[in-house]
Scaffold this motif. Structure first.
Motif, PDB file in Angstrom:
ATOM      1  N   GLY A 301     -50.653 -13.402 -23.355  1.00 42.33           N
ATOM      2  CA  GLY A 301     -49.803 -14.575 -23.743  1.00 42.33           C
ATOM      3  C   GLY A 301     -48.811 -14.280 -24.815  1.00 42.33           C
ATOM      4  N   VAL A 302     -47.953 -12.955 -24.952  1.00 41.38           N
ATOM      5  CA  VAL A 302     -47.282 -12.549 -26.005  1.00 41.38           C
ATOM      6  C   VAL A 302     -45.827 -13.499 -26.119  1.00 41.38           C
ATOM      7  N   LYS A 303     -45.613 -13.915 -24.703  1.00 38.83           N
ATOM      8  CA  LYS A 303     -44.035 -14.796 -24.963  1.00 38.83           C
ATOM      9  C   LYS A 303     -44.192 -16.079 -25.765  1.00 38.83           C
ATOM     10  N   GLU A 304     -45.416 -16.614 -25.964  1.00 32.64           N
ATOM     11  CA  GLU A 304     -45.337 -17.701 -26.883  1.00 32.64           C
ATOM     12  C   GLU A 304     -45.280 -17.533 -28.241  1.00 32.64           C
ATOM     13  N   ILE A 306     -43.725 -14.797 -29.428  1.00 31.47           N
ATOM     14  CA  ILE A 306     -42.326 -14.238 -29.273  1.00 31.47           C
ATOM     15  C   ILE A 306     -41.361 -15.374 -29.610  1.00 31.47           C
ATOM     16  N   ALA A 307     -41.555 -16.443 -28.986  1.00 31.27           N
ATOM     17  CA  ALA A 307     -40.815 -17.652 -28.985  1.00 31.27           C
ATOM     18  C   ALA A 307     -40.906 -18.086 -30.160  1.00 31.27           C
ATOM     19  N   LEU A 308     -42.058 -18.238 -31.001  1.00 30.73           N
ATOM     20  CA  LEU A 308     -42.275 -18.936 -32.318  1.00 30.73           C
ATOM     21  C   LEU A 308     -41.641 -17.950 -33.191  1.00 30.73           C
ATOM     22  N   MET A 309     -41.565 -16.687 -33.183  1.00 28.65           N
ATOM     23  CA  MET A 309     -40.742 -15.797 -34.004  1.00 28.65           C
ATOM     24  C   MET A 309     -39.447 -16.212 -34.128  1.00 28.65           C
ATOM     25  N   VAL A 310     -38.976 -16.285 -32.862  1.00 27.10           N
ATOM     26  CA  VAL A 310     -37.543 -16.474 -32.873  1.00 27.10           C
ATOM     27  C   VAL A 310     -37.233 -17.868 -33.622  1.00 27.10           C
ATOM     28  N   THR A 311     -38.068 -18.810 -33.835  1.00 23.26           N
ATOM     29  CA  THR A 311     -37.959 -20.163 -34.526  1.00 23.26           C
ATOM     30  C   THR A 311     -38.083 -19.798 -36.130  1.00 23.26           C
ATOM     31  N   GLY A 312     -38.379 -18.400 -36.224  1.00 24.40           N
ATOM     32  CA  GLY A 312     -38.570 -18.452 -37.558  1.00 24.40           C
ATOM     33  C   GLY A 312     -39.896 -18.239 -38.125  1.00 24.40           C
ATOM     34  N   GLU A 313     -40.689 -18.475 -37.257  1.00 19.53           N
ATOM     35  CA  GLU A 313     -42.230 -18.423 -37.765  1.00 19.53           C
ATOM     36  C   GLU A 313     -42.690 -17.122 -37.844  1.00 19.53           C
ATOM     37  N   GLU A 370     -33.316 -13.057 -20.388  1.00 20.17           N
ATOM     38  CA  GLU A 370     -34.644 -12.963 -19.355  1.00 20.17           C
ATOM     39  C   GLU A 370     -35.099 -14.137 -18.894  1.00 20.17           C
ATOM     40  N   LYS A 371     -34.880 -14.603 -17.753  1.00 23.30           N
ATOM     41  CA  LYS A 371     -35.376 -15.759 -16.967  1.00 23.30           C
ATOM     42  C   LYS A 371     -36.876 -15.744 -16.964  1.00 23.30           C
ATOM     43  N   SER A 372     -37.477 -14.411 -17.121  1.00 21.19           N
ATOM     44  CA  SER A 372     -38.879 -14.261 -17.575  1.00 21.19           C
ATOM     45  C   SER A 372     -39.610 -15.126 -18.349  1.00 21.19           C
ATOM     46  N   MET A 373     -38.728 -15.332 -19.500  1.00 25.74           N
ATOM     47  CA  MET A 373     -39.243 -16.173 -20.788  1.00 25.74           C
ATOM     48  C   MET A 373     -39.412 -17.661 -20.389  1.00 25.74           C
ATOM     49  N   GLY A 374     -39.108 -18.120 -19.014  1.00 25.37           N
ATOM     50  CA  GLY A 374     -39.482 -19.364 -18.799  1.00 25.37           C
ATOM     51  C   GLY A 374     -38.566 -20.551 -19.221  1.00 25.37           C
ATOM     52  N   TYR A 375     -39.343 -21.643 -19.803  1.00 25.52           N
ATOM     53  CA  TYR A 375     -38.942 -22.775 -20.408  1.00 25.52           C
ATOM     54  C   TYR A 375     -38.000 -22.495 -21.417  1.00 25.52           C
ATOM     55  N   VAL A 376     -38.356 -21.290 -22.288  1.00 24.68           N
ATOM     56  CA  VAL A 376     -37.803 -20.876 -23.532  1.00 24.68           C
ATOM     57  C   VAL A 376     -36.187 -20.488 -23.041  1.00 24.68           C
ATOM     58  N   LEU A 402     -31.762 -33.132 -25.667  1.00 23.32           N
ATOM     59  CA  LEU A 402     -33.142 -33.423 -26.230  1.00 23.32           C
ATOM     60  C   LEU A 402     -34.211 -33.955 -25.650  1.00 23.32           C
ATOM     61  N   GLU A 403     -33.877 -35.068 -25.101  1.00 26.01           N
ATOM     62  CA  GLU A 403     -34.927 -35.717 -24.302  1.00 26.01           C
ATOM     63  C   GLU A 403     -35.714 -34.861 -23.270  1.00 26.01           C
ATOM     64  N   THR A 404     -34.665 -34.139 -22.287  1.00 29.20           N
ATOM     65  CA  THR A 404     -35.223 -33.362 -21.539  1.00 29.20           C
ATOM     66  C   THR A 404     -36.013 -32.217 -21.963  1.00 29.20           C
ATOM     67  N   ILE A 405     -35.515 -31.493 -23.130  1.00 30.93           N
ATOM     68  CA  ILE A 405     -36.438 -30.554 -23.843  1.00 30.93           C
ATOM     69  C   ILE A 405     -37.681 -31.123 -24.435  1.00 30.93           C
ATOM     70  N   HIS A 406     -37.641 -32.141 -25.080  1.00 37.60           N
ATOM     71  CA  HIS A 406     -38.877 -32.869 -25.441  1.00 37.60           C
ATOM     72  C   HIS A 406     -40.016 -33.228 -24.626  1.00 37.60           C
ATOM     73  N   ASN A 407     -39.577 -33.462 -23.237  1.00 33.74           N
ATOM     74  CA  ASN A 407     -40.527 -33.523 -22.101  1.00 33.74           C
ATOM     75  C   ASN A 407     -40.805 -32.509 -21.605  1.00 33.74           C
ATOM     76  N   THR A 408     -40.336 -31.269 -21.722  1.00 34.26           N
ATOM     77  CA  THR A 408     -40.821 -30.051 -21.161  1.00 34.26           C
ATOM     78  C   THR A 408     -42.343 -29.895 -21.204  1.00 34.26           C
ATOM     79  N   GLU A 409     -42.978 -29.517 -20.357  1.00 35.08           N
ATOM     80  CA  GLU A 409     -44.306 -29.266 -20.445  1.00 35.08           C
ATOM     81  C   GLU A 409     -44.501 -27.704 -20.850  1.00 35.08           C
ATOM     82  N   SER A 410     -44.980 -27.581 -21.948  1.00 30.63           N
ATOM     83  CA  SER A 410     -45.054 -26.366 -22.475  1.00 30.63           C
ATOM     84  C   SER A 410     -46.230 -26.496 -23.614  1.00 30.63           C
TER      85      SER A 410
END
Length: 498
Positions: A301-304, A306-313, A370-376, A402-410
């Motif tokens: 589950g490393v992708k999640e 990585i995604a969080l770290m890209v937001t600065g977390e 990387e398309k492998s990053m999926g929704y991100v 933003l509505e599309t992003i907000h409704n993304t299943e993630s």
């Protein structure tokens, strides 16, 4: 110790205090240290400094007389007074097509140089390298300082087999372990040495790495004070400076040593100042390309994360530097350990994070590519569009995206929670990082604004984003006005012009 720009303008950083720590080790004899750091952190520069200070054959007093080491009582009796053996293993490795060719280059040159340097010593015809040094020591009582740079580069070569690796470790052990002819072995590399040692083969080395041993850390990378001095030199040499001191911190700071002092990437700082241009000077993509395969496969589950770290977390992690040498990673902690060793992440107080803008850009490129990053990946790809719409005042387009992003299943984008909405906004405006310095929860006016975008390109408008859950856009705009968030632009922009 001394970094020079491409234009020949020197940027001096005095790191000779390290020599004061090495002199007692040389005097004691039979000491062995291995310092592992990511590339671009000055390992080779320090190795060259150590060789220039201790080695016979040339007078380097003109270099060292005005530096900190000159005040040491043992300065004169050690300056250019020792027999020195310097090996840059990367040179032989890059010029060789097999391990045998590599090690033969090293051994034959060492034997040839010993025969040339000690003409009156009688050597046996079939003596090994270690035997030759032992013979010199017995007949002349000479001891040597060994400086080995890039000790681990051979392990990155495709031609290396497991047997070759063991042979090389045995070569290092035979040359240094328990040898009366060794005053000091000073060795540098990226990968930790202990993991490669079978049993006690090279357990005589004291190893110092950036993740869990901060001894010697101040000598690799630039400290805040050193960058301050370099910036003063930069200002004095440029009639039209384009880089602010804050730029250097934003782009190249973010690494820490044990007491939380800041460490800057030295190569990038010098390149930016010498070229009068802030930007990414990160060049080593090889190890990251290999690690990215494990990210693509979403190991543990490393992708999640990585995604969080890209937001600065920052993300919790248990770092084991030796995991970086594994042939296959099976947990995300092993992946993060490798990324810390290679300098892609900073580790501090049980968490890893992306250290600075320079590395954040590298991760952002990966997410977009990387398309492998999926929704991100999909969110990042629309970031150009939403930034353009925002600057043009196209609220309908912004709302739809933003509505599309907000409704993304993630798993990390849940509905109607401000923290997850914050992540969605961060991904949506990923492209804005090329044009803005984005701060979250930044002090502005009479409060703290959710997002504020400080333009780094002249002529762009600043952007303020205030997030609301179960409230109206009008309430958000009113809060921005009432708390005078826009006042933050005045001070920040004036500061960046200095």
């Amino acid at each position: 110790m001394i970094y020079k720009s491409e234009a020949g303008k020197p940027y001096f950083v005095d790191k000779t205090k390290m020599l004061k720590e090495l002199i007692p080790l040389v005097e004691q004899g039979n000491n062995h240290i291995c310092i592992t750091r990511p590339r671009r952190f000055g390992k080779s520069v320090m190795a060259a400094m150590i060789g220039a200070f201790f080695g016979k054959g040339f007078d380097s007093s003109s270099v060292f007389d005005g530096l900190e080491i000159a005040s040491d009582p043992k300065y004169k009796e050690n300056l250019n007074k020792h027999e020195l053996v310097c090996i840059d293993f990367s040179g032989a490795a890059n010029l060789s097509k097999s391990y045998d060719e590599f090690i033969n280059k090293i051994e034959s040159k060492l034997i040839r140089d010993l025969h040339k340097a000690f003409l009156h010593v009688e050597f046996w015809e079939d003596e090994t390298v270690a035997d030759c040094f032992r013979t010199v020591n017995i007949e002349t009582e000479t001891r040597f300082i060994f400086v080995f740079d890039e000790w681990d580069c051979i392990f990155h070569k495709k031609y290396l087999t497991k047997e070759n690796r063991e042979s090389f470790i045995n070569f290092l052990a035979a040359l240094t372990k328990g040898r009366a002819f060794v005053s000091l072995t000073y060795m540098t590399g990226v990968l930790p040495i202990a993991k490669y040692s079978s049993g006690s083969t090279i357990n005589h080395f004291d190893e110092y790495n950036m993740a869990n041993n901060d001894t010697f850390s101040e000598y690799f990378g630039f400290t805040d004070k050193e960058v301050d001095r370099l910036y003063e030199i930069y200002l004095s040499r440029n009639d039209t400076p384009t880089i602010s001191r804050e730029d250097l911190a934003y782009w190249y700071d973010g690494y820490h040593i044990g007491d939380s002092r800041h460490i800057y990437n030295p190569r990038s700082v010098v390149f930016a100042l010498s070229r009068n241009k802030i930007g990414s000077y990160w060049t080593n993509t090889g190890p990251y390309s290999e690690i990215s395969r494990y990210i693509e496969n979403d190991i543990d589950g490393v992708k999640e994360d990585i995604a969080l770290m890209v937001t600065g977390e920052a993300v919790p992690a248990q770092i084991d530097v030796y995991a970086a040498t594994a042939s296959h990673f099976v947990t995300k902690d092993e992946i993060f350990s490798a990324m810390v060793v290679y300098g892609f992440l900073n580790y501090e107080r049980g968490t890893v994070r992306i250290p600075n803008k320079e590395l954040m850009d590298e991760f952002a490129k990966t997410i977009k590519r990387e398309k492998s990053m999926g929704y991100v990946n999909r969110l990042a790809l629309v970031s150009d569009k939403i930034l353009k719409a925002t600057l043009e005042g196209d609220t309908k387009t912004v709302e739809n995206i933003l509505e599309t992003i907000h409704n993304t299943e993630s798993p990390i984008l849940a509905y109607n929670r401000e923290s997850e909405l914050t992540l969605a906004v961060t991904f949506a405006y990923l492209s804005a990082r090329d044009f803005y310095r984005i701060e979250r929860e930044d002090k502005a006016g009479r409060g703290y604004v959710d997002f504020i975008f400080y333009p780094i390109i002249e002529g762009l408008d600043g952007i303020i984003l205030e997030l609301k859950v179960n409230d109206t856009p009008e309430a958000a705009v009113k809060q921005i006005k009432d708390k005078k968030y826009a006042f933050a632009f005045r001070g920040k922009l004036a500061e960046n012009k200095r």
